[in-house]
Design an enzyme around this catalytic site. Structure first.
Site, short mmCIF file in Angstrom:
data_model
loop_
_atom_site.label_atom_id
_atom_site.label_comp_id
_atom_site.label_asym_id
_atom_site.label_seq_id
_atom_site.Cartn_x
_atom_site.Cartn_y
_atom_site.Cartn_z
N GLY A 14 -7.57 -6.00 -13.02
CA GLY A 14 -7.16 -5.56 -14.37
C GLY A 14 -8.59 -5.26 -15.38
O GLY A 14 -8.38 -5.28 -16.42
N THR A 15 -9.75 -5.49 -14.67
CA THR A 15 -10.85 -5.67 -15.40
C THR A 15 -11.33 -4.07 -15.98
O THR A 15 -12.19 -4.12 -17.01
CB THR A 15 -12.03 -6.42 -15.01
N SER A 16 -10.92 -3.05 -15.29
CA SER A 16 -11.35 -1.62 -15.53
C SER A 16 -10.51 -0.71 -15.10
O SER A 16 -9.38 -1.20 -14.26
CB SER A 16 -12.70 -1.40 -14.88
N ILE A 18 -7.63 2.04 -14.05
CA ILE A 18 -6.28 2.19 -14.25
C ILE A 18 -5.68 0.66 -14.47
O ILE A 18 -4.37 0.73 -15.20
CB ILE A 18 -5.78 2.37 -12.70
N TYR A 150 -10.31 3.96 4.24
CA TYR A 150 -9.69 3.93 2.94
C TYR A 150 -8.36 4.60 3.14
O TYR A 150 -7.20 3.79 2.80
CB TYR A 150 -10.57 4.66 1.92
#
Ligand code: NAP
Length: 249
Positions: A14-16, A18, A150
């Site tokens: 949650g630091t950048s 979305i 991925y």
């Protein structure tokens, strides 16, 4: 009253991007929000940008045993958890020749195994109307450059929305995927401005809606999946991708 008033939400990563924008939207809709990231500094920086009841927790999504520690920390702080958004990801893209087993294992631990064991560890805390949101990727559906590992891990993660909804439905827990297409975030920063500009030009050409999405557009979709408005939405994947996962271009 907000659409998430009284709810407790966890967002991994949650630091950048979305995750940060979703934290902002969840807080604006009345939720208490926990965010994770790998460093105290980045969490503090994110906290300075957010307003409301926020719980920043250092936690590496690829540390599988660490998921139980994250669940235990939330259990100490909150009576229950209503929303889980598994958003943190290892976005390594490489040609097959360059993959090492260590890098492969690390990506799978972060994007597939860690989220599974996080949900397992959170079960005692999850409320009876809990919503779990798994952030996938359009790469789960279409092949593109260097994205085999991925994409495979994201396809596996999105498959949990079906398997886990089935398994957890009698506890009232819904699990859905949220699948972004190309979205403007810090993800491409490490590539440098020139390569980044070239990728964005290519994406504007190939995305059917001819633009790149914003983190806020993904966050608004996450609010829908998190809220009781989506109470009849279970085991599915919501694609917010400008059409690139579904349409020919
Ligand atoms: N942006 C796109 O075009 C796009 C397209 C398809 C799918 N997605 C998916 O959308 C999600 C969010 O991507 P984004 O573009 O918003 O990325 P971003 O801006 O790079 O943010 C990634 C977030 O995840 C955190 N993170 C990364 N590895 C972590 C780990 N091992 N443990 C805990 N936190 C970790 C980062 O925090 P720290 O660095 O502070 O640890 C950061 O908060 C990801 O699942 C990604 O695969 C993005």
């Amino acid at each position: 009253m907000g659409r998430l008033t009284g709810k407790h939400a966890l967002i991994t990563g949650g630091t950048s991007g979305i995750g940060l924008e979703t934290a902002r939207e969840f807080l604006a809709e009345g939720a208490a929000v926990a965010i994770t990231g790998r460093s105290r500094e980045r969490l503090e920086e994110a906290a300075r940008q957010l307003d409301g009841p926020l719980l920043p927790i250092v936690s590496d999504a690829g540390d599988v045993p660490g998921q139980a520690a994250l669940a235990a920390r939330l259990q100490e702080e909150w009576p229950r958890l209503d929303i889980v958004m598994s958003n943190a990801a290892d976005v390594t893209h490489l040609p097959i020749e360059e993959w090492t087993e260590e890098a492969f294992d690390r990506l799978v631990a972060t994007n597939l195994k860690g989220p599974f064991f996080l949900i397992k560890a959170l079960l005692p805390l999850l409320s009876r109307q809990a919503s779990v949101i798994l952030v996938g990727s359009v790469s789960a559906f279409i092949g593109h450059e260097n994205a085999a590992v991925y994409g495979a891990a994201k396809a596996g993660l999105l498959s949990f929305s079906r398997g886990l909804t089935y398994e957890l439905k009698d506890r009232g827990i819904r699990v859905n995927g949220l699948s972004p297409g190309p979205t403007l975030t810090g993800t491409f920063n490490s590539l440098g401005p020139e390569r980044q500009a070239a990728i964005y030009d290519e994406l504007r050409r190939t995305v059917p809606l001819h633009r790149i999405g914003t983190a806020t557009e993904l966050a608004k979709a996450a609010v829908y999946l998190a809220s009781d408005e989506s109470a009849y939405t279970a085991g599915t994947v919501l694609r917010v991708d400008g059409g690139i996962g579904e349409l020919a271009y």
